[in-house]
Design an enzyme around this catalytic site. Structure first.
Site, PDB file in Angstrom:
ATOM      1  N   SER A 113       0.792  -1.217   0.000  1.00  0.00           N
ATOM      2  CA  SER A 113       0.000   0.000   0.000  1.00  0.00           C
ATOM      3  C   SER A 113       0.830   1.274   0.000  1.00  0.00           C
ATOM      4  O   SER A 113       1.960   1.287   0.483  1.00  0.00           O
ATOM      5  CB  SER A 113      -0.875   0.052   1.261  1.00  0.00           C
ATOM      6  OG  SER A 113      -1.685  -1.078   1.385  1.00  0.00           O
ATOM      7  N   ILE A 124      -6.421   8.063   2.499  1.00  0.00           N
ATOM      8  CA  ILE A 124      -6.725   7.150   1.396  1.00  0.00           C
ATOM      9  C   ILE A 124      -5.549   6.190   1.235  1.00  0.00           C
ATOM     10  O   ILE A 124      -4.424   6.599   0.975  1.00  0.00           O
ATOM     11  CB  ILE A 124      -6.952   7.938   0.081  1.00  0.00           C
ATOM     12  CG1 ILE A 124      -8.018   9.021   0.270  1.00  0.00           C
ATOM     13  CG2 ILE A 124      -7.280   6.977  -1.048  1.00  0.00           C
ATOM     14  CD1 ILE A 124      -9.395   8.512   0.657  1.00  0.00           C
ATOM     15  N   GLU A 125      -5.830   4.908   1.377  1.00  0.00           N
ATOM     16  CA  GLU A 125      -4.846   3.855   1.179  1.00  0.00           C
ATOM     17  C   GLU A 125      -5.148   3.207  -0.180  1.00  0.00           C
ATOM     18  O   GLU A 125      -6.278   2.837  -0.440  1.00  0.00           O
ATOM     19  CB  GLU A 125      -4.957   2.809   2.297  1.00  0.00           C
ATOM     20  CG  GLU A 125      -3.992   1.665   2.191  1.00  0.00           C
ATOM     21  CD  GLU A 125      -4.146   0.660   3.327  1.00  0.00           C
ATOM     22  OE1 GLU A 125      -3.407  -0.350   3.310  1.00  0.00           O
ATOM     23  OE2 GLU A 125      -5.017   0.844   4.201  1.00  0.00           O
ATOM     24  N   ILE A 126      -4.120   3.120  -1.020  1.00  0.00           N
ATOM     25  CA  ILE A 126      -4.273   2.489  -2.321  1.00  0.00           C
ATOM     26  C   ILE A 126      -3.341   1.294  -2.332  1.00  0.00           C
ATOM     27  O   ILE A 126      -2.151   1.429  -2.059  1.00  0.00           O
ATOM     28  CB  ILE A 126      -3.948   3.462  -3.461  1.00  0.00           C
ATOM     29  CG1 ILE A 126      -4.759   4.758  -3.306  1.00  0.00           C
ATOM     30  CG2 ILE A 126      -4.220   2.806  -4.825  1.00  0.00           C
ATOM     31  CD1 ILE A 126      -4.313   5.876  -4.220  1.00  0.00           C
TER      32      ILE A 126
END
Length: 130
Positions: A113, A124-126
């Site tokens: 991540s 916001i974690e992607i």
């Protein structure tokens, strides 16, 4: 009893900046629709089989969360492209990465991540599956 998440609601104090981030940076599709019990035009960000309905602070649609506050969300998205492509896109848009890439545990296993903040300072974690 519960199968999956259909949508969630995001409250923003900066609607145009929010739209630019979720569509321009993250590549979600902006959708406009009429609510079932309202003639007001509503907006949502669509991605995959999910969507994020957008409420503007002070003009939220009813019913609404008890205390809708911009910047209180902590969301994790699984990317449809490799995380290195996500990082490159964030860099193209000069969007700062707070942390990562780092290893985490997601709903179905290990994920890799990066973390950013949206214009309302939501975390916001992607991620990509590890």
């Amino acid at each position: 009893m519960i199968d999956h998440l259909d949508h969630l609601v995001l409250t923003t104090s900066r609607p145009q900046a929010c739209i630019e981030f979720y569509t321009g940076v993250l590549g979600m599709r902006l959708e406009t629709f009429k609510g079932d019990s309202s003639s007001d035009e509503r907006r949502a960000f669509r991605f995959g089989n999910q969507k994020i309905n957008l409420h503007v602070q002070g003009a939220e649609f009813e019913p609404r969360a008890h205390l809708p506050v911009p910047g209180s969300q902590d969301l994790c998205f699984i990317a449809s492209v490799p995380l290195d492509a996500v990082i490159a896109r964030l860099q193209e848009h000069d969007w700062p990465i707070l942390e990562g890439p780092v290893m985490r545990t997601g709903a179905t296993g290990r994920i890799r991540s990066v973390y950013v903040r949206d214009p309302d300072l939501n975390l916001i974690e992607i991620s990509e599956p590890a």
